[in-house]
Design a protein around this motif. Structure first.
Motif, short mmCIF file in Angstrom:
data_model
loop_
_atom_site.label_atom_id
_atom_site.label_comp_id
_atom_site.label_asym_id
_atom_site.label_seq_id
_atom_site.Cartn_x
_atom_site.Cartn_y
_atom_site.Cartn_z
N ASP A 162 -30.83 -59.34 -43.49
CA ASP A 162 -30.43 -57.96 -43.18
C ASP A 162 -29.51 -57.92 -41.97
N HIS A 163 -29.82 -58.74 -40.96
CA HIS A 163 -29.02 -58.75 -39.73
C HIS A 163 -27.58 -59.20 -40.01
N LEU A 164 -27.43 -60.25 -40.80
CA LEU A 164 -26.08 -60.74 -41.10
C LEU A 164 -25.27 -59.69 -41.85
N ARG A 165 -25.90 -59.01 -42.77
CA ARG A 165 -25.18 -57.96 -43.51
C ARG A 165 -24.80 -56.82 -42.59
N SER A 166 -25.64 -56.52 -41.59
CA SER A 166 -25.31 -55.46 -40.65
C SER A 166 -24.12 -55.81 -39.78
N LEU A 167 -23.83 -57.10 -39.67
CA LEU A 167 -22.67 -57.57 -38.89
C LEU A 167 -21.39 -57.60 -39.71
N GLY A 168 -21.48 -57.22 -40.96
CA GLY A 168 -20.30 -57.29 -41.83
C GLY A 168 -20.11 -58.64 -42.48
N ILE A 169 -21.17 -59.45 -42.50
CA ILE A 169 -21.13 -60.76 -43.15
C ILE A 169 -21.87 -60.63 -44.48
N ASP A 170 -21.14 -60.61 -45.57
CA ASP A 170 -21.74 -60.43 -46.89
C ASP A 170 -22.30 -61.77 -47.37
N VAL A 171 -23.56 -62.00 -47.05
CA VAL A 171 -24.20 -63.27 -47.35
C VAL A 171 -24.45 -63.40 -48.85
N MET A 172 -24.18 -64.60 -49.37
CA MET A 172 -24.47 -64.92 -50.76
C MET A 172 -25.33 -66.17 -50.81
N VAL A 173 -26.49 -66.07 -51.44
CA VAL A 173 -27.32 -67.24 -51.72
C VAL A 173 -26.93 -67.71 -53.12
N LYS A 174 -26.61 -69.00 -53.25
CA LYS A 174 -26.13 -69.51 -54.53
C LYS A 174 -26.92 -70.74 -54.96
N LEU A 175 -27.00 -70.90 -56.27
CA LEU A 175 -27.78 -72.00 -56.84
C LEU A 175 -26.86 -73.12 -57.29
#
Length: 492
Positions: free
Chosen positions: A212-225
């Motif tokens: 949540d914190h990273l997204r609040s910083l404008g970093i669109d996190v993607m977890v990938k397989l």
């Protein structure tokens, strides 16, 4: 827990050579995630620093990681120099003793290896039997310079190193690193399959909070397989930074992990993503920024001993080209691969085992060895532990696991099978211009559907300007080389 981690950090540090200078400092102020990231350096006269990086939710956790990585690389280098060598060919030596066939070790396609080629070998041990077996020395070294001679078959890499206070912990660490590389070698970076994982059920509140914190910083996190081979989720974390990164290269950051416990895997990959952002800024950021942000003695010394003219030319040239680009350009290069989304699946659907089942290092190692053995793979270990210390350091080699396909064209039977299963044009069943024969034993060719040729020319075109995602140049090297190309002095 913090007291225990402090004891671990101190023990790792105590193994460093007495005549060396060790520096430890935080570098996370070069980013905005707030996750502690520590850099540990071993300074020797007239040599670039040997460096380890660590990250965690606390500073001491990050320090343990940095010193542990430093321990692995330093003691691996010492062992490679000191271990008794055996000279001879596979054909000759295998008549009288156990020797690992180089054709099982993921050679570069088109390799000139022949069973009669004389090589330098050192002794490894099969785990858990302890049986002695010879392995080529190039597979033990972490870096080419540690060999003291030109490698004959591969470029040595750090893959498979592990450290801890018991052999089981160190070996398990090394195996998981080898599995991590094997699982993503054909499914991320330039070959990213766009397999996004939705973090629908994340039990760790720290991990949920960080997402949540990273997204609040404008970093669109993607977890990938990357893969689920061996019944384990092989994950990596990337992120489209829509804010203002400290250095443009931070938009290319990535964190990778695999372990039997998917929750532990996600935690490590997410923290490594944050660590990668700070590390890339500290290694390749603008020199004026680093002079203002890092210890002056470290920065000036690194500038003074930089040997960028001796580096792998492809990696250095590609990184120099990156240094001249802003974040928008680099982000655009990642849009159709690293940041792509073509399929989605919930995190809760990924394979896992209960955390308690692998909390003990012995149980964790037993499970990993069992999973590998079920696929016909064995674990080899080279003990690199420093004498007169409790710390254990190993280099793990698992014949049959893969790495460095898109950078150094290394590929084995499992890689051929994976590419054939998805009808990938990188693998051909007959020779063609630009393609190189995959070097395999006849029985391994049969396992993957027959003789194969790897289209190395196509691989290089696919990688293109993304090569720094695979092989980075050394500390400050690209910035210094760029200044030299422009005829400029080192930036003040």
């Amino acid at each position: 827990m913090s007291d225990e981690l402090r004891r671990v950090a101190d023990a790792f540090r105590a193994t460093m050579p007495k005549d060396a200078h060790v520096t430890i400092f935080r570098i996370d102020h070069l980013d905005r995630t707030g996750i502690p990231v520590v850099q540990a350096n071993l300074i020797l006269e007239n040599e670039p620093a040997t460096t380890g990086y660590g990250y965690g939710f606390t500073e001491v956790e990050a320090e343990v990681g940095a010193l542990g990585e430093l321990c692995e690389e330093v003691h691996c280098g010492v062992a490679v120099k000191q271990l008794p060598r055996v000279m001879g060919s596979y054909a000759e030596l295998s008549r009288s003793r156990a020797v690992i066939d180089p054709l099982t070790l993921c050679l570069p396609a088109g390799s000139r290896y022949a069973p009669e080629m004389e090589l330098s070998w050192v002794e490894a041990r099969r785990w858990p039997s302890g049986e002695a077996v010879l392995v080529p020395r190039e597979w033990v070294a972490a870096y080419p310079y540690q060999l003291g001679e030109a490698p004959r078959l591969i470029t040595p890499i750090t893959n498979g190193l592990g450290a801890g206070f018991d052999m089981e912990h160190a070996i398990a660490h090394g195996i998981m690193e080898a599995l991590q590389r094997d699982g993503n070698v054909l499914s991320y970076r330039a070959l990213d399959q766009g397999a996004v994982v939705e973090p629908d059920a994340v039990p760790d509140p720290q991990v949920r909070g960080l997402l949540d914190h990273l997204r609040s910083l404008g970093i669109d996190v993607m977890v990938k397989l990357a893969a689920t081979d061996f019944g384990m989720a092989n994950l990596y974390v990337v992120g489209d930074d829509r804010g203002r990164p400290t250095a443009p290269i931070q938009v290319t950051s990535c964190g990778e992990a695999v372990s039997p416990d998917r929750d532990r895997t996600l935690r490590k990959a997410l923290l490594e993503f944050c660590g990668s952002r700070a590390r890339k800024a500290a290694t390749h950021g603008p020199i004026p920024l680093l002079r203002a942000s890092l210890p002056a003695d470290y920065v000036e010394r690194q500038i003074g001993v930089a040997m960028y003219e001796e580096e792998e030319s492809r990696a250095l040239d590609a990184m120099v080209e990156w240094m001249d680009k802003d974040a928008a350009v680099l982000r655009g290069r990642l849009a159709d691969n690293v940041l792509s989304s073509r399929s989605r699946r919930p995190f809760s659907s990924l394979p896992t085992v209960p955390a308690a089942a692998v909390a003990n290092s012995g149980d964790r190692l037993a499970l990993l060895v069992e999973r590998l053995a079920a696929e016909g793979l064995e674990v080899l270990t080279v003990d690199c532990s420093p004498p007169d210390h409790a710390v254990r350091v190993v280099k793990v080699i698992v014949p049959g696991l893969e790495s460095e396909t898109m950078s150094y064209h290394r590929i084995g039977w499992r890689g051929v099978r994976r590419l054939r299963d998805r009808s990938d044009p990188l693998i051909l069943s007959a020779p063609r211009e630009g393609a190189k024969r995959v070097r395999l034993r006849p029985e391994d060719e049969a396992r993957c559907g027959g003789p194969a040729w790897f289209d190395a020319a196509l691989a290089d075109r696919l990688v293109g300007t993304l090569y720094p995602l695979y092989r980075e140049s050394g500390t400050f090297s690209a910035q210094l080389a760029l200044a030299a190309q422009r005829g400029e002095a080192v930036p003040a």
